[in-house]
Scaffold this motif. Structure first.
Motif, PDB file in Angstrom:
ATOM      1  N   PRO A 152      -7.628   6.130   0.547  1.00  0.00           N
ATOM      2  CA  PRO A 152      -8.491   7.417   0.946  1.00  0.00           C
ATOM      3  C   PRO A 152      -7.027   8.568   1.015  1.00  0.00           C
ATOM      4  O   PRO A 152      -6.349   8.015   1.441  1.00  0.00           O
ATOM      5  N   ALA A 153      -8.277   9.848   1.678  1.00  0.00           N
ATOM      6  CA  ALA A 153      -6.992  10.834   1.497  1.00  0.00           C
ATOM      7  C   ALA A 153      -6.309  11.596   2.683  1.00  0.00           C
ATOM      8  O   ALA A 153      -4.667  11.398   3.063  1.00  0.00           O
ATOM      9  N   THR A 196       0.887  -1.365   0.283  1.00  0.00           N
ATOM     10  CA  THR A 196      -0.048  -0.214   0.007  1.00  0.00           C
ATOM     11  C   THR A 196       0.582   1.385  -0.157  1.00  0.00           C
ATOM     12  O   THR A 196       0.687   2.434  -0.995  1.00  0.00           O
ATOM     13  N   VAL A 197       1.681   1.652   0.942  1.00  0.00           N
ATOM     14  CA  VAL A 197       2.869   2.035   0.885  1.00  0.00           C
ATOM     15  C   VAL A 197       3.688   2.964  -0.242  1.00  0.00           C
ATOM     16  O   VAL A 197       3.917   3.401  -1.079  1.00  0.00           O
ATOM     17  N   ILE A 198       4.265   1.257  -1.229  1.00  0.00           N
ATOM     18  CA  ILE A 198       4.672   1.434  -2.847  1.00  0.00           C
ATOM     19  C   ILE A 198       3.291   2.203  -3.551  1.00  0.00           C
ATOM     20  O   ILE A 198       4.086   2.713  -4.262  1.00  0.00           O
ATOM     21  N   LEU A 199       2.178   1.580  -2.992  1.00  0.00           N
ATOM     22  CA  LEU A 199       1.444   2.329  -4.581  1.00  0.00           C
ATOM     23  C   LEU A 199       1.923   3.484  -3.724  1.00  0.00           C
ATOM     24  O   LEU A 199       0.897   4.266  -5.466  1.00  0.00           O
ATOM     25  N   TRP A 254      -5.060   4.365  -9.569  1.00  0.00           N
ATOM     26  CA  TRP A 254      -5.813   3.241  -8.848  1.00  0.00           C
ATOM     27  C   TRP A 254      -6.010   3.915  -7.060  1.00  0.00           C
ATOM     28  O   TRP A 254      -6.973   3.659  -6.854  1.00  0.00           O
ATOM     29  N   ALA A 255      -4.942   3.858  -7.362  1.00  0.00           N
ATOM     30  CA  ALA A 255      -4.317   4.201  -5.643  1.00  0.00           C
ATOM     31  C   ALA A 255      -4.836   5.824  -5.916  1.00  0.00           C
ATOM     32  O   ALA A 255      -5.837   6.238  -4.618  1.00  0.00           O
TER      33      ALA A 255
END
Length: 272
Positions: free
Chosen positions: A265-266, A211-214, A259-260
């Motif tokens: 979520p912001a 998720t953080v890499i995305l 997509w991200a």
């Protein structure tokens, strides 16, 4: 199998391809007529029926085609009138018809005509190009599809190809198909995850690290920069990126970023 041509193809070499002639080209050649009756005349050329509800355009097309092999033998304001007094034979005949007033009805009439006269050839004239309407027209059996502002030369050359058994589509179809493909591609990525009722987002099974890499991909970071941020090797980053693409059904990093931006979520903070 019939070949399919577009208006910019080499098969129309030497033909001016301007589409900006406009209705004035018809109007210059037209002479207004108050009579709504069909007019029939003898012709030694390709039997041609012309269906156009606008009197000026109908008369203009008649004059344009008068000196060609497609001089109309029947003029009418609607489809039924044109066929009412038509005595067909085994010889293929040509129908030039309006598709702008009621496109769906016109396509239905083409299907009817093709069912009854398999050798008939149909050219449909419209006011503008719409991809769905173009596809519908060709599925109905239309042999050529032109905008009414096309030049006289292109019109006649198109009729030549149609009577040879070819299909002629407007070159703008290629542009419309590309735009449609891009929109569909974007929608596929955008719909690869859905928001759940409680307001959170499904992450398609992404791990915290993925998720953080995305998020880094969303910011445009390179593999090298991502590796430095999290003190991991570039090879490890590549493995994570491949896993991310697979899980969210994205084809590349750009789609993953799209997509991200739409589905993460912001207010979610990246963490390791």
């Amino acid at each position: 199998m019939r070949k399919t041509y577009d208006l910019d193809g080499s098969s129309l070499s030497g033909v001016p391809l301007t589409r900006d002639v406009g209705h004035s080209r018809y109007l210059e050649l037209a002479r207004a007529s108050d009579s709504p009756q069909i007019s029939y005349m003898n012709s030694q050329t390709t039997p041609t029926l012309l269906v156009e509800p606008n009197t000026l355009l109908r008369e203009g097309l008649k004059r344009i085609l008068a000196e060609t092999a497609y001089s109309p033998v029947a003029l009418a304001a609607n489809f039924d009138e044109a066929l009412a007094g038509w005595e067909t034979s085994a010889t293929p005949f040509l129908l030039i018809m309006d598709g702008a007033r009621d496109h769906d009805e016109a396509c239905g009439q083409v299907r009817q005509l093709k069912d009854q006269y398999a050798s008939a050839r149909v050219l449909m004239l419209v006011d503008h190009y719409d991809l769905k309407q173009i596809i519908t027209a060709f599925q109905a059996g239309v042999d050529a599809y032109l905008i009414k502002s096309v030049s006289c030369e292109v019109l006649v050359k198109t009729l030549d190809l149609v009577m040879l058994g070819e299909v002629v589509f407007p070159s703008v179809v290629l542009e419309l198909l590309r735009e449609h493909a891009l929109r569909a591609d974007g929608e596929t990525v955008m719909q690869s995850a859905e928001k759940v009722p409680d307001g959170t987002f499904q992450t398609k099974g992404l791990s915290v690290r993925e998720t953080v890499i995305l998020r880094c991909l969303m910011e445009g970071d390179s593999n090298k920069l991502i590796a430095r941020k999290f003190d991991i090797t570039e090879a490890t980053v590549k493995v994570h990126v491949k896993a991310i693409l697979r899980k969210i059904h994205a084809k590349n990093r750009t789609q993953a970023a799209i997509w991200a931006s739409s589905h993460l979520p912001a207010d979610e903070h990246a963490s390791t």
